[in-house]
Design an enzyme around this catalytic site. Structure first.
Site, PDB file in Angstrom:
ATOM      1  CB  CYS A  37      -0.879   0.067   1.255  1.00 51.06           C
ATOM      2  SG  CYS A  37      -1.996  -1.308   1.506  1.00 51.06           S
TER       3      CYS A  37
ATOM      4  CB  CYS B 149      -3.325   2.836   2.383  1.00 53.12           C
ATOM      5  SG  CYS B 149      -4.737   1.732   2.044  1.00 53.12           S
TER       6      CYS B 149
ATOM      7  CB  CYS C  96      -3.698  -1.719  -1.531  1.00 54.91           C
ATOM      8  SG  CYS C  96      -5.188  -1.130  -0.691  1.00 54.91           S
TER       9      CYS C  96
ATOM     10  CB  CYS D   1      -4.171   3.208  -1.324  1.00 50.05           C
ATOM     11  SG  CYS D   1      -2.899   1.919  -1.218  1.00 50.05           S
TER      12      CYS D   1
END
Length: 359
Positions: free
Chosen positions: A36, A40, A67, A70
């Site tokens: 991420c 995030c 992810c 994000c």
């Protein structure tokens, strides 16, 4: 090559969702196998489960998946659906006279749009759209068109409005762009927005993003140095610059080898020359740059020389970061700096592959 900040600092930034670390590091969560952004909004992992990466490619090579919340594979602005929607609309209708009413018709709140674009780009969407219309007008004048045609093509409803926008950008009105000029100014399109290139037959004198606040002042200084002899048009150096930018953004070459005119003090020129020695995919701190030119105590002066650079990308001041590894001020906008560093990570990886092959 840039080293990441230490684990404790990165974990603190992760907990705080610190936007200063956008483009600096990504976090891989060992317990989930996902990586991420540090910003995030997802639930934060335990410190012992965090792995840190300088790029999405590195995280993926280590077996982590991006992810879906994000979207860490793109720059921060790319992850926001409203920004993506409007940038796509602007690309499809570059000559449209955008207004807040247009945004409302699209089901968007103008104040939210204004906040998002200023946060990510340093200017509003309507300012971006106005710059795009001005680009079209400049293109028409460059081709020898009449003022009224350029005015209509660029979507301005009055000659005075077009002249005001032009003067704000260039520092003087269109009619003063003389046909017998020594320097030629042209607009170059890039994936990060329009740039103004000014060149003669020997060297590139200026290359700046059109939305940089200091651009009009820089153009006026350059015009004064040239005795006002700056006209619309291009030279072979302009074409060479455009080709080099194309190769750079396409990932074909991290070297923008263009003849340049470094107009500054001897100290500034030493700083700019040292900047040109930083390979794509690597970064330096201001202190390292000061050390490299033999004046380790001149950190502030080095930062000032960075800010005075008028040759964006060719003299790569975006490769200078904070001593702690965070992104610092960039006249072209931190969002551009983030994207440039992410782009150049690919050149760093290619250099590593080449070295491994050679061994």
């Amino acid at each position: 090559m840039r080293d990441l900040p230490d684990h404790d600092r990165l974990y603190t930034a992760l907990l705080a969702r610190d936007p200063a670390f956008e483009g600096v590091a990504l976090v891989g969560v060992a317990s989930t196998g996902i990586f991420c952004r540090l910003t995030c909004p997802a639930r934060k992992p335990l410190a012992r489960n965090c792995r840190w990466f300088a790029s999405a490619a590195e995280a993926q090579r280590a077996g982590f998946r991006p992810c879906l919340r994000c979207k860490p594979q793109g720059a921060q602005a790319d992850a926001h659906p409203v920004i993506g929607q409007l940038m796509s609309a602007l690309a499809q209708r570059p000559g449209h006279r955008w207004s807040e009413a247009c945004l409302t018709e699209m089901g968007l709140d103008p104040s939210t749009v204004r906040r998002l674009f200023r946060q990510h780009f340093g200017e509003s969407f309507l300012q971006m759209a106005r710059a795009e219309r001005l680009r079209q007008g400049i293109g028409r004048l460059h081709q020898g068109g009449r003022m009224i045609d350029a005015q209509l093509d660029s979507g301005f409803d009055s000659a005075s409005g077009f002249r005001r926008a032009f003067a704000q950008l260039f520092g003087h009105a269109p009619h003063r762009m003389t046909a017998d000029a020594d320097l030629r100014a042209d607009w170059l399109d890039t994936p990060l927005g329009g740039m103004i290139a000014i060149a003669d037959t020997q060297a590139l004198h200026l290359l700046e993003f059109v939305d940089r606040k200091a651009l009009p002042a820089g153009l006026r200084r350059l015009s004064a140095m040239a005795g006002g002899r700056i006209g619309l048009g291009r030279t072979e150096i302009t074409a060479q610059t455009e080709a080099a930018l194309g190769d750079f953004f396409a990932g074909r070459s991290g070297l923008l080898q263009v003849p340049v005119k470094l107009a500054g003090t001897p100290f500034q020129q030493r700083v700019w020359q040292e900047l040109q020695r930083i390979p794509a995919g690597q970064t330096r701190s201001y202190a390292q740059l000061a050390q490299a030119i033999g004046q380790p105590s001149a950190v502030r002066a080095v930062a000032g020389a960075n800010g005075a650079n008028r040759l964006a990308l060719v003299v790569p001041c975006h490769r200078v970061i904070g001593a702690d590894g965070t992104l610092t001020g960039y006249a072209g906008g931190l969002w551009r700096k983030e994207k440039l560093i992410a782009l150049e990570a690919g050149y760093r990886n290619l250099a590593g592959i080449s070295q491994d092959t050679a061994r």
